[in-house]
Structure formats: C-alpha cells, structure tokens
Write an enzyme that holds these catalytic residues in place. Structure first.
Site, PDB file in Angstrom:
ATOM      1  CG  ASP A   1      -4.829   5.175   2.996  1.00 55.27           C
ATOM      2  OD1 ASP A   1      -4.845   4.749   4.173  1.00 55.27           O
ATOM      3  OD2 ASP A   1      -3.794   5.538   2.417  1.00 55.27           O
TER       4      ASP A   1
ATOM      5  CB  CYS B   1      -0.963  -0.015   1.187  1.00 55.32           C
ATOM      6  SG  CYS B   1      -0.180   0.055   2.807  1.00 55.32           S
TER       7      CYS B   1
ATOM      8  NE  ARG C   1      -4.483   1.540   1.973  1.00 53.64           N
ATOM      9  CZ  ARG C   1      -4.332   2.211   0.856  1.00 53.64           C
ATOM     10  NH1 ARG C   1      -5.280   2.134  -0.064  1.00 53.64           N
ATOM     11  NH2 ARG C   1      -3.261   2.952   0.632  1.00 53.64           N
ATOM     12  CB  SER C   2       0.306  -3.405   2.835  1.00 51.92           C
ATOM     13  OG  SER C   2       1.214  -2.530   3.439  1.00 51.92           O
TER      14      SER C   2
ATOM     15  CG  ASN D   1       4.625  -1.592   4.801  1.00 51.21           C
ATOM     16  OD1 ASN D   1       5.795  -1.835   5.084  1.00 51.21           O
ATOM     17  ND2 ASN D   1       3.704  -2.510   4.880  1.00 51.21           N
TER      18      ASN D   1
HETATM   19  P1  4NP Z   1      -1.598   2.924   4.162  1.00 48.05           P
HETATM   20  O1  4NP Z   1      -2.086   4.332   4.744  1.00 48.05           O
HETATM   21  O2  4NP Z   1      -1.154   3.198   2.737  1.00 48.05           O
HETATM   22  O3  4NP Z   1      -2.845   2.092   4.199  1.00 48.05           O
HETATM   23  O4  4NP Z   1      -0.505   2.443   5.079  1.00 48.05           O
HETATM   24  C1  4NP Z   1      -1.245   5.465   4.864  1.00 48.05           C
HETATM   25  C2  4NP Z   1      -0.487   5.616   6.001  1.00 48.05           C
HETATM   26  C3  4NP Z   1       0.314   6.741   6.137  1.00 48.05           C
HETATM   27  C4  4NP Z   1       0.332   7.688   5.149  1.00 48.05           C
HETATM   28  C5  4NP Z   1      -0.426   7.538   3.999  1.00 48.05           C
HETATM   29  C6  4NP Z   1      -1.225   6.406   3.858  1.00 48.05           C
HETATM   30  N1  4NP Z   1       1.133   8.837   5.313  1.00 48.05           N
HETATM   31  O5  4NP Z   1       0.959   9.812   4.535  1.00 48.05           O
HETATM   32  O6  4NP Z   1       2.002   8.856   6.236  1.00 48.05           O
END
Ligand code: 4NP
Length: 152
Positions: free
Chosen positions: A125, A8, A14-15, A11
């Site tokens: 997300d 994702c 979701r992943s 990380n």
């Molecule tokens: P993920 O969600 O892709 O599901 O892990 C996110 C977690 C953190 C961020 C973006 C998406 N971030 O901008 O730090």
C-alpha cells in the site's frame, strides 16, 4: 461485456491506479466497448469523507501518461459482487475484507491481481510505503497478466 471491479482498502491509491491503467490497456487494444471497469474500497471512511484519488496516484498516472478522470471512493457492497464478473483485490487482506462485506466467494469472482503473474504477491500500500513508482510497476505487471489471462 466483461465487468471488472478493482478493490483495495481505501480506493484512493491502488485500485483507482489499477482501474485507469487497465482502462488504457484495454483502450490501446481497441477493446473498450467490451469492458466496464470500476474500483471500490473495503473501508468506508474515504466514502464518508468524499475523498477523490490521492495526490501520489494522480502524480504517477500523469507521469506515465495514463488518462484518468475523477473517481470518488466508495465502499464495495453486495450488489457489486452480484454485478461484476471479476473482483480484483490488491492484497490478501482485501480478499478477507471483501468476503466479510459481500459473503463467501461462492462464484469464485474474487482474485488477487498479482496472482495472474508468474510471481504471485500482494501489492504494497503506497499510502504507507510512499512508493508510488513501485506500486505502479506492480499494478502494470498485474494488469497485463490479467488482460492476457482473459484472452480477449
Ligand atoms: P489504498 O491506500 O488502499 O491503496 O487506497 C489507502 C488509502 C487511504 C487509507 C488507507 C489505505 N486510509 O487509511 O485513509
């Protein structure tokens, strides 16, 4: 041995959720020895900041009795594309971003998790929606469909 990498953006939501949900499904079927399961990010900022699994994902995994250990975010790299058999993305954007990092998907390893279901779609997300329950339901549906697809 089947090597599966869930991917994702960050990380941390979701992943890793998919990694541990899938790991439990595989364990419940007595198939752990046949799988190597990991997860990675398309962005590098959480790796740089040495971020672990986000609180919301930890809480939903605990609520659903999904065992997990610590996992630190790391960005996907070319050797991951070569090493893993399946690279499972959470949304369309991930698929584009993975290919910009590892090159075109010439071996057709990259798939979107919910494309294994009867209702193909992105997994929203929860970092932005705040809805970890919805994310869990989507991840669970996708992992079940993916495992059935593998016919192991
Ligand atoms: P993920 O969600 O892709 O599901 O892990 C996110 C977690 C953190 C961020 C973006 C998406 N971030 O901008 O730090």
């Amino acid at each position: 041995m089947l090597r599966i990498l869930f991917v994702c953006l960050g990380n941390i939501c979701r992943s890793p959720m998919a990694q541990f949900v899938f790991q439990k499904m595989v364990a419940d079927r007595g198939l752990s020895d046949y799988f190597e399961i990991d997860s990675a990010a398309t962005e590098s900022y959480n790796e740089i900041n040495h971020e672990g699994i986000y609180f919301g994902t930890r809480e939903i995994l605990k609520a659903k009795n999904i065992p997990f250990e610590e996992h630190y975010s790391r960005q996907i790299r070319l050797k991951d594309y070569e090493y893993f058999d399946y690279i499972i993305a959470m949304d369309d954007g991930n698929i584009e971003d993975i290919q910009s990092l590892t090159g075109l998907d010439t071996e057709r390893k990259i798939h979107r998790l919910l494309d294994f279901t009867a209702n193909p779609r992105n997994i929203k997300d929860p970092w932005y929606t705040g809805n970890f329950e919805e994310c869990y339901q989507d991840v669970y549906e996708g992992c079940e469909a993916f495992l059935n697809f593998l016919k192991v």
